[in-house]
Design a protein around this motif. Structure first.
Motif, PDB file in Angstrom:
ATOM      1  N   ALA A 267       0.828  -1.205   0.000  1.00 57.71           N
ATOM      2  CA  ALA A 267       0.000   0.000   0.000  1.00 57.71           C
ATOM      3  C   ALA A 267       0.866   1.260   0.000  1.00 57.71           C
ATOM      4  CB  ALA A 267      -0.927  -0.008   1.213  1.00 57.71           C
ATOM      5  N   ALA A 268       1.952   1.238   0.780  1.00 62.55           N
ATOM      6  CA  ALA A 268       2.833   2.412   0.844  1.00 62.55           C
ATOM      7  C   ALA A 268       3.492   2.676  -0.507  1.00 62.55           C
ATOM      8  CB  ALA A 268       3.884   2.207   1.924  1.00 62.55           C
ATOM      9  N   LEU A 269       3.896   1.607  -1.205  1.00 65.65           N
ATOM     10  CA  LEU A 269       4.497   1.771  -2.522  1.00 65.65           C
ATOM     11  C   LEU A 269       3.493   2.289  -3.541  1.00 65.65           C
ATOM     12  CD1 LEU A 269       6.714  -1.441  -2.634  1.00 65.65           C
ATOM     13  CD2 LEU A 269       7.508   0.928  -2.414  1.00 65.65           C
ATOM     14  N   ALA A 270       2.218   2.099  -3.253  1.00 61.33           N
ATOM     15  CA  ALA A 270       1.155   2.641  -4.109  1.00 61.33           C
ATOM     16  C   ALA A 270       0.745   4.045  -3.680  1.00 61.33           C
ATOM     17  CB  ALA A 270      -0.055   1.713  -4.089  1.00 61.33           C
ATOM     18  N   GLY A 271       1.473   4.601  -2.707  1.00 55.75           N
ATOM     19  CA  GLY A 271       1.202   5.965  -2.275  1.00 55.75           C
ATOM     20  C   GLY A 271       0.210   6.080  -1.141  1.00 55.75           C
ATOM     21  N   ARG A 272      -0.071   4.966  -0.452  1.00 52.81           N
ATOM     22  CA  ARG A 272      -1.032   4.977   0.655  1.00 52.81           C
ATOM     23  C   ARG A 272      -0.328   4.543   1.941  1.00 52.81           C
ATOM     24  NH1 ARG A 272      -4.173   0.999  -0.028  1.00 52.81           N
ATOM     25  NH2 ARG A 272      -3.360   0.140  -1.982  1.00 52.81           N
ATOM     26  N   PRO A 273       0.219   5.491   2.683  1.00 52.72           N
ATOM     27  CA  PRO A 273       0.941   5.144   3.913  1.00 52.72           C
ATOM     28  C   PRO A 273      -0.017   4.675   4.997  1.00 52.72           C
ATOM     29  CG  PRO A 273       0.709   7.518   3.728  1.00 52.72           C
ATOM     30  CD  PRO A 273       0.186   6.944   2.436  1.00 52.72           C
ATOM     31  N   PRO A 274       0.501   4.084   6.078  1.00 53.07           N
ATOM     32  CA  PRO A 274      -0.364   3.644   7.176  1.00 53.07           C
ATOM     33  C   PRO A 274      -1.168   4.803   7.761  1.00 53.07           C
ATOM     34  CG  PRO A 274       1.845   2.729   7.417  1.00 53.07           C
ATOM     35  CD  PRO A 274       1.919   3.744   6.311  1.00 53.07           C
ATOM     36  N   SER A 275      -2.400   4.509   8.121  1.00 57.03           N
ATOM     37  CA  SER A 275      -3.289   5.512   8.714  1.00 57.03           C
ATOM     38  C   SER A 275      -3.187   5.467  10.235  1.00 57.03           C
ATOM     39  CB  SER A 275      -4.731   5.222   8.296  1.00 57.03           C
ATOM     40  OG  SER A 275      -5.190   4.020   8.917  1.00 57.03           O
ATOM     41  N   PRO A 276      -3.701   6.477  10.924  1.00 53.96           N
ATOM     42  CA  PRO A 276      -3.754   6.411  12.392  1.00 53.96           C
ATOM     43  C   PRO A 276      -4.508   5.177  12.887  1.00 53.96           C
ATOM     44  CG  PRO A 276      -4.173   8.656  11.661  1.00 53.96           C
ATOM     45  CD  PRO A 276      -4.145   7.804  10.423  1.00 53.96           C
ATOM     46  N   ALA A 277      -5.547   4.753  12.161  1.00 52.17           N
ATOM     47  CA  ALA A 277      -6.299   3.563  12.565  1.00 52.17           C
ATOM     48  C   ALA A 277      -5.453   2.306  12.448  1.00 52.17           C
ATOM     49  CB  ALA A 277      -7.578   3.432  11.735  1.00 52.17           C
ATOM     50  N   ASP A 278      -4.603   2.239  11.413  1.00 53.22           N
ATOM     51  CA  ASP A 278      -3.691   1.100  11.268  1.00 53.22           C
ATOM     52  C   ASP A 278      -2.757   1.022  12.467  1.00 53.22           C
ATOM     53  OD1 ASP A 278      -4.675   0.399   8.716  1.00 53.22           O
ATOM     54  OD2 ASP A 278      -3.317   1.818   7.736  1.00 53.22           O
TER      55      ASP A 278
END
Length: 317
Positions: A267-278
Protein backbone atom coordinates in the motif's frame (compact mmCIF):
# COMPACT_ATOMS: atom_id res chain seq x y z
CA UNK A 1 -24.18 -1.83 36.12
CA UNK A 2 -22.88 1.67 35.32
CA UNK A 3 -22.05 1.13 31.64
CA UNK A 4 -22.04 -1.65 29.09
CA UNK A 5 -20.88 -1.85 25.51
CA UNK A 6 -22.40 -3.43 22.40
CA UNK A 7 -21.02 -4.41 19.02
CA UNK A 8 -21.93 -6.67 16.09
CA UNK A 9 -19.54 -9.16 14.48
CA UNK A 10 -19.33 -11.68 11.68
CA UNK A 11 -16.50 -13.03 9.56
CA UNK A 12 -13.01 -11.74 10.23
CA UNK A 13 -14.29 -8.73 12.17
CA UNK A 14 -13.59 -10.77 15.31
CA UNK A 15 -9.99 -9.57 14.86
CA UNK A 16 -11.17 -6.00 15.18
CA UNK A 17 -13.32 -6.99 18.16
CA UNK A 18 -10.22 -8.30 19.94
CA UNK A 19 -8.33 -5.05 19.40
CA UNK A 20 -11.36 -2.97 20.41
CA UNK A 21 -11.67 -5.01 23.62
CA UNK A 22 -7.99 -4.61 24.43
CA UNK A 23 -8.11 -0.86 23.85
CA UNK A 24 -11.16 -0.52 26.11
CA UNK A 25 -9.49 -2.49 28.90
CA UNK A 26 -6.24 -0.53 28.49
CA UNK A 27 -8.15 2.72 28.92
CA UNK A 28 -10.03 1.62 32.01
CA UNK A 29 -13.26 -0.05 30.96
CA UNK A 30 -14.43 -2.73 33.37
CA UNK A 31 -17.70 -4.47 32.63
CA UNK A 32 -19.68 -6.35 29.98
CA UNK A 33 -19.27 -6.14 26.23
CA UNK A 34 -22.33 -7.57 24.47
CA UNK A 35 -21.44 -9.06 21.08
CA UNK A 36 -24.17 -9.96 18.62
CA UNK A 37 -22.61 -12.46 16.23
CA UNK A 38 -23.28 -14.69 13.24
CA UNK A 39 -21.14 -17.70 12.46
CA UNK A 40 -18.73 -19.32 14.90
CA UNK A 41 -17.16 -17.84 18.00
CA UNK A 42 -13.75 -16.16 17.54
CA UNK A 43 -10.95 -18.70 17.95
CA UNK A 44 -9.45 -16.56 20.70
CA UNK A 45 -12.75 -16.77 22.65
CA UNK A 46 -12.86 -20.56 22.81
CA UNK A 47 -13.65 -22.00 25.27
CA UNK A 48 -16.48 -19.77 26.37
CA UNK A 49 -18.95 -20.83 29.04
CA UNK A 50 -22.57 -21.41 28.03
CA UNK A 51 -24.95 -19.15 29.96
CA UNK A 52 -28.13 -20.02 28.03
CA UNK A 53 -28.94 -17.00 25.90
CA UNK A 54 -25.26 -16.16 25.42
CA UNK A 55 -21.74 -17.57 25.60
CA UNK A 56 -19.45 -15.82 28.07
CA UNK A 57 -15.72 -15.23 27.74
CA UNK A 58 -13.67 -13.53 30.47
CA UNK A 59 -11.23 -11.28 28.63
CA UNK A 60 -9.39 -10.39 31.82
CA UNK A 61 -8.86 -7.27 33.95
CA UNK A 62 -12.58 -7.09 34.75
CA UNK A 63 -13.88 -7.20 31.17
CA UNK A 64 -16.32 -9.89 30.07
CA UNK A 65 -17.59 -10.57 26.55
CA UNK A 66 -21.05 -12.07 26.17
CA UNK A 67 -21.67 -13.49 22.71
CA UNK A 68 -25.32 -13.47 21.66
CA UNK A 69 -26.10 -15.60 18.56
CA UNK A 70 -28.26 -13.78 16.03
CA UNK A 71 -30.90 -15.26 13.74
CA UNK A 72 -32.00 -12.03 12.04
CA UNK A 73 -31.93 -11.87 8.26
CA UNK A 74 -31.12 -8.16 8.40
CA UNK A 75 -27.68 -7.03 7.38
CA UNK A 76 -25.84 -6.48 10.65
CA UNK A 77 -25.09 -2.85 9.82
CA UNK A 78 -28.88 -2.30 9.81
CA UNK A 79 -29.41 -4.22 13.04
CA UNK A 80 -27.62 -1.79 15.37
CA UNK A 81 -30.60 0.02 16.97
CA UNK A 82 -32.54 -3.26 17.32
CA UNK A 83 -29.63 -4.96 19.09
CA UNK A 84 -29.03 -1.98 21.36
CA UNK A 85 -32.68 -2.00 22.40
CA UNK A 86 -32.55 -5.76 22.97
CA UNK A 87 -29.58 -5.34 25.29
CA UNK A 88 -31.07 -2.44 27.21
CA UNK A 89 -34.59 -3.86 27.50
CA UNK A 90 -33.83 -7.57 28.00
CA UNK A 91 -30.18 -8.34 28.72
CA UNK A 92 -28.90 -5.36 30.71
CA UNK A 93 -31.96 -3.37 31.85
CA UNK A 94 -30.18 -1.80 34.82
CA UNK A 95 -27.33 -0.27 32.80
CA UNK A 96 -27.03 3.46 33.35
CA UNK A 97 -25.23 4.01 30.04
CA UNK A 98 -25.06 2.06 26.80
CA UNK A 99 -22.44 2.40 24.08
CA UNK A 100 -22.09 0.96 20.61
CA UNK A 101 -18.74 0.65 18.82
CA UNK A 102 -18.15 -0.82 15.37
CA UNK A 103 -15.56 -3.62 15.68
CA UNK A 104 -13.09 -1.69 13.49
CA UNK A 105 -12.70 1.07 16.09
CA UNK A 106 -9.91 1.45 18.64
CA UNK A 107 -10.33 3.64 21.73
CA UNK A 108 -7.61 6.20 22.55
CA UNK A 109 -8.88 8.10 25.61
CA UNK A 110 -9.63 7.14 29.25
CA UNK A 111 -13.00 5.42 29.59
CA UNK A 112 -14.21 8.02 32.09
CA UNK A 113 -14.38 10.53 29.22
CA UNK A 114 -16.99 8.44 27.38
CA UNK A 115 -19.16 8.13 30.47
CA UNK A 116 -19.09 11.89 31.01
CA UNK A 117 -19.75 12.55 27.32
CA UNK A 118 -22.88 10.38 27.26
CA UNK A 119 -24.35 12.52 30.04
CA UNK A 120 -24.56 15.52 27.72
CA UNK A 121 -26.83 13.85 25.15
CA UNK A 122 -26.54 11.16 22.51
CA UNK A 123 -22.76 11.06 21.93
CA UNK A 124 -21.98 11.09 18.21
CA UNK A 125 -19.06 11.84 15.87
CA UNK A 126 -19.08 13.74 12.59
CA UNK A 127 -18.48 11.60 9.52
CA UNK A 128 -15.76 12.07 6.92
CA UNK A 129 -18.50 13.12 4.44
CA UNK A 130 -19.83 15.90 6.67
CA UNK A 131 -21.13 18.57 6.41
CA UNK A 132 -24.44 17.90 4.70
CA UNK A 133 -26.27 21.27 4.58
CA UNK A 134 -29.83 21.54 5.81
CA UNK A 135 -31.06 22.17 2.25
CA UNK A 136 -28.98 19.40 0.66
CA UNK A 137 -31.02 17.27 -1.79
CA UNK A 138 -30.26 14.19 0.32
CA UNK A 139 -31.79 15.76 3.43
CA UNK A 140 -34.72 17.06 1.37
CA UNK A 141 -35.41 13.48 0.24
CA UNK A 142 -35.36 12.35 3.88
CA UNK A 143 -37.81 15.11 4.86
CA UNK A 144 -40.13 14.09 2.03
CA UNK A 145 -39.98 10.42 3.10
CA UNK A 146 -40.76 11.46 6.69
CA UNK A 147 -43.70 13.61 5.54
CA UNK A 148 -45.21 10.65 3.64
CA UNK A 149 -45.31 8.85 7.00
CA UNK A 150 -46.72 11.78 8.95
CA UNK A 151 -43.40 12.57 10.68
CA UNK A 152 -41.63 15.90 10.91
CA UNK A 153 -38.20 17.37 11.62
CA UNK A 154 -37.44 18.64 15.13
CA UNK A 155 -33.81 19.66 14.67
CA UNK A 156 -32.02 21.23 11.71
CA UNK A 157 -28.31 20.52 11.42
CA UNK A 158 -25.61 20.47 8.76
CA UNK A 159 -23.54 17.89 10.65
CA UNK A 160 -23.65 14.38 9.16
CA UNK A 161 -22.64 11.83 11.81
CA UNK A 162 -20.87 8.49 11.48
CA UNK A 163 -22.82 5.31 12.24
CA UNK A 164 -19.96 3.48 13.95
CA UNK A 165 -20.39 4.86 17.47
CA UNK A 166 -23.07 6.09 19.81
CA UNK A 167 -23.14 6.62 23.57
CA UNK A 168 -26.37 7.06 25.55
CA UNK A 169 -27.40 7.73 29.13
CA UNK A 170 -30.61 6.00 30.18
CA UNK A 171 -32.27 9.46 30.42
CA UNK A 172 -31.86 9.73 26.64
CA UNK A 173 -32.75 6.20 25.61
CA UNK A 174 -35.68 7.59 23.61
CA UNK A 175 -33.08 8.40 20.96
CA UNK A 176 -32.78 4.66 20.27
CA UNK A 177 -36.49 4.49 19.52
CA UNK A 178 -36.06 7.33 17.01
CA UNK A 179 -33.12 5.49 15.39
CA UNK A 180 -35.11 2.25 15.13
CA UNK A 181 -38.06 4.14 13.61
CA UNK A 182 -35.73 5.78 11.08
CA UNK A 183 -34.18 2.38 10.33
CA UNK A 184 -37.65 1.02 9.58
CA UNK A 185 -38.21 3.93 7.20
CA UNK A 186 -34.93 3.26 5.40
CA UNK A 187 -35.76 -0.46 5.18
CA UNK A 188 -39.04 0.35 3.48
CA UNK A 189 -37.28 2.67 1.04
CA UNK A 190 -34.52 0.21 0.05
CA UNK A 191 -36.68 -2.91 -0.11
CA UNK A 192 -35.76 -4.63 3.18
CA UNK A 193 -33.19 -4.43 5.95
CA UNK A 194 -31.30 -7.40 4.56
CA UNK A 195 -29.98 -4.94 1.96
CA UNK A 196 -27.23 -2.41 2.71
CA UNK A 197 -24.56 -0.28 1.09
CA UNK A 198 -22.40 -3.44 1.13
CA UNK A 199 -24.93 -5.59 -0.74
CA UNK A 200 -26.72 -3.38 -3.25
CA UNK A 201 -25.26 -5.41 -6.10
CA UNK A 202 -23.50 -4.20 -9.19
CA UNK A 203 -21.89 -0.79 -9.27
CA UNK A 204 -24.41 0.19 -11.93
CA UNK A 205 -27.27 -0.18 -9.46
CA UNK A 206 -28.89 3.22 -8.71
CA UNK A 207 -28.71 2.35 -5.01
CA UNK A 208 -24.91 2.42 -5.24
CA UNK A 209 -24.83 5.95 -6.61
CA UNK A 210 -24.10 8.94 -4.34
CA UNK A 211 -27.33 10.49 -5.61
CA UNK A 212 -29.43 7.76 -3.97
CA UNK A 213 -30.61 9.29 -0.65
CA UNK A 214 -30.52 6.07 1.43
CA UNK A 215 -27.36 4.32 0.23
CA UNK A 216 -25.65 4.62 3.63
CA UNK A 217 -28.62 2.78 5.27
CA UNK A 218 -27.87 2.62 9.05
CA UNK A 219 -25.86 5.83 8.94
CA UNK A 220 -28.56 7.70 7.05
CA UNK A 221 -31.10 6.37 9.55
CA UNK A 222 -28.94 7.62 12.43
CA UNK A 223 -28.81 11.08 10.87
CA UNK A 224 -32.57 11.03 10.33
CA UNK A 225 -32.89 10.20 14.04
CA UNK A 226 -30.79 13.26 14.88
CA UNK A 227 -33.29 15.32 12.89
CA UNK A 228 -36.43 13.75 14.39
CA UNK A 229 -35.52 12.91 18.00
CA UNK A 230 -36.44 15.20 20.87
CA UNK A 231 -33.43 13.97 22.88
CA UNK A 232 -30.31 16.14 23.20
CA UNK A 233 -27.20 15.25 21.22
CA UNK A 234 -23.51 15.95 21.88
CA UNK A 235 -21.43 16.07 18.70
CA UNK A 236 -17.69 15.79 18.19
CA UNK A 237 -15.99 16.76 14.95
CA UNK A 238 -14.49 14.29 12.47
CA UNK A 239 -11.23 14.32 14.44
CA UNK A 240 -13.14 12.25 17.02
CA UNK A 241 -12.54 9.18 14.80
CA UNK A 242 -9.20 10.31 13.31
CA UNK A 243 -10.87 11.26 10.03
CA UNK A 244 -8.86 14.47 10.18
CA UNK A 245 -5.77 15.55 12.16
CA UNK A 246 -5.93 16.41 15.83
CA UNK A 247 -7.93 13.42 17.06
CA UNK A 248 -7.48 11.92 20.51
CA UNK A 249 -10.71 9.99 21.09
CA UNK A 250 -11.01 7.01 18.70
CA UNK A 251 -9.52 5.64 15.49
CA UNK A 252 -12.01 4.22 13.00
CA UNK A 253 -10.77 2.17 10.04
CA UNK A 254 -12.97 3.08 7.09
CA UNK A 255 -13.36 1.10 3.88
CA UNK A 256 -12.80 -2.59 3.07
CA UNK A 257 -9.01 -2.49 3.64
CA UNK A 258 -9.13 -3.11 7.39
CA UNK A 259 -5.89 -3.01 9.44
CA UNK A 260 -5.81 -6.80 9.78
CA UNK A 261 -6.22 -7.26 5.99
CA UNK A 262 -3.89 -4.54 4.76
CA UNK A 263 -0.58 -5.24 3.02
CA UNK A 264 1.27 -2.22 4.38
CA UNK A 265 4.42 -2.13 2.24
CA UNK A 266 2.45 -2.76 -0.94
CA UNK A 267 0.00 0.00 0.00
CA UNK A 268 2.83 2.41 0.84
CA UNK A 269 4.50 1.77 -2.52
CA UNK A 270 1.16 2.64 -4.11
CA UNK A 271 1.20 5.97 -2.28
CA UNK A 272 -1.03 4.98 0.65
CA UNK A 273 0.94 5.14 3.91
CA UNK A 274 -0.36 3.64 7.18
CA UNK A 275 -3.29 5.51 8.71
CA UNK A 276 -3.75 6.41 12.39
CA UNK A 277 -6.30 3.56 12.56
CA UNK A 278 -3.69 1.10 11.27
CA UNK A 279 -1.20 2.16 13.94
CA UNK A 280 -3.78 2.15 16.72
CA UNK A 281 -4.98 -1.35 15.81
CA UNK A 282 -1.53 -2.95 16.05
CA UNK A 283 -0.98 -1.33 19.43
CA UNK A 284 -3.84 -3.43 20.85
CA UNK A 285 -3.61 -6.97 19.48
CA UNK A 286 -1.78 -8.71 22.32
CA UNK A 287 -3.36 -8.18 25.74
CA UNK A 288 -5.55 -9.16 27.46
CA UNK A 289 -7.02 -10.84 24.34
CA UNK A 290 -4.37 -12.47 22.16
CA UNK A 291 -5.62 -11.67 18.67
CA UNK A 292 -2.46 -12.76 16.84
CA UNK A 293 0.52 -14.87 17.81
CA UNK A 294 3.47 -12.82 19.16
CA UNK A 295 5.49 -13.64 16.04
CA UNK A 296 2.74 -12.52 13.66
CA UNK A 297 2.08 -9.33 15.62
CA UNK A 298 5.80 -8.49 15.72
CA UNK A 299 6.23 -9.06 11.98
CA UNK A 300 3.18 -6.95 11.11
CA UNK A 301 4.52 -4.11 13.27
CA UNK A 302 7.82 -4.33 11.37
CA UNK A 303 6.02 -4.04 8.03
CA UNK A 304 4.00 -1.14 9.47
CA UNK A 305 7.23 0.66 10.37
CA UNK A 306 8.73 0.02 6.92
CA UNK A 307 5.54 1.30 5.28
CA UNK A 308 5.63 4.37 7.51
CA UNK A 309 9.18 5.13 6.42
CA UNK A 310 8.19 4.80 2.77
CA UNK A 311 5.19 7.02 3.37
CA UNK A 312 7.33 9.85 4.69
CA UNK A 313 8.88 10.20 1.23
CA UNK A 314 6.27 8.89 -1.16
CA UNK A 315 2.51 9.32 -1.14
CA UNK A 316 -0.36 10.27 -3.37
CA UNK A 317 -1.21 13.95 -3.52
Amino acid sequence: MASCICTLVEGDFHLGLGALTNSLVYHGFRGVIWVGYRGGLPPWAVPASDAGRWREFAAGNGAVLRFVPLTTKAHLTNYKPEFLLQVWEQLEPDAERLFYFDPDIVVKVPWSFFEEWAGYGAALVEDVNSPLPESHPRRCAWVRALARRGQSVRRETAVYVNGGFIGLHRNHRGFLQAWRSAMTLVGEEIGGLERSMFSFGAASSPMQLPSYPFNKTDQDALNIAVMTSAEPVSLMGAEGMDFRPGGWTMSHALGPEKPWRKHYVRAALAGRPPSPADRAFWCHVSSPVTVFSPRTAAWRRVTLSIAGAIGRWYRRT
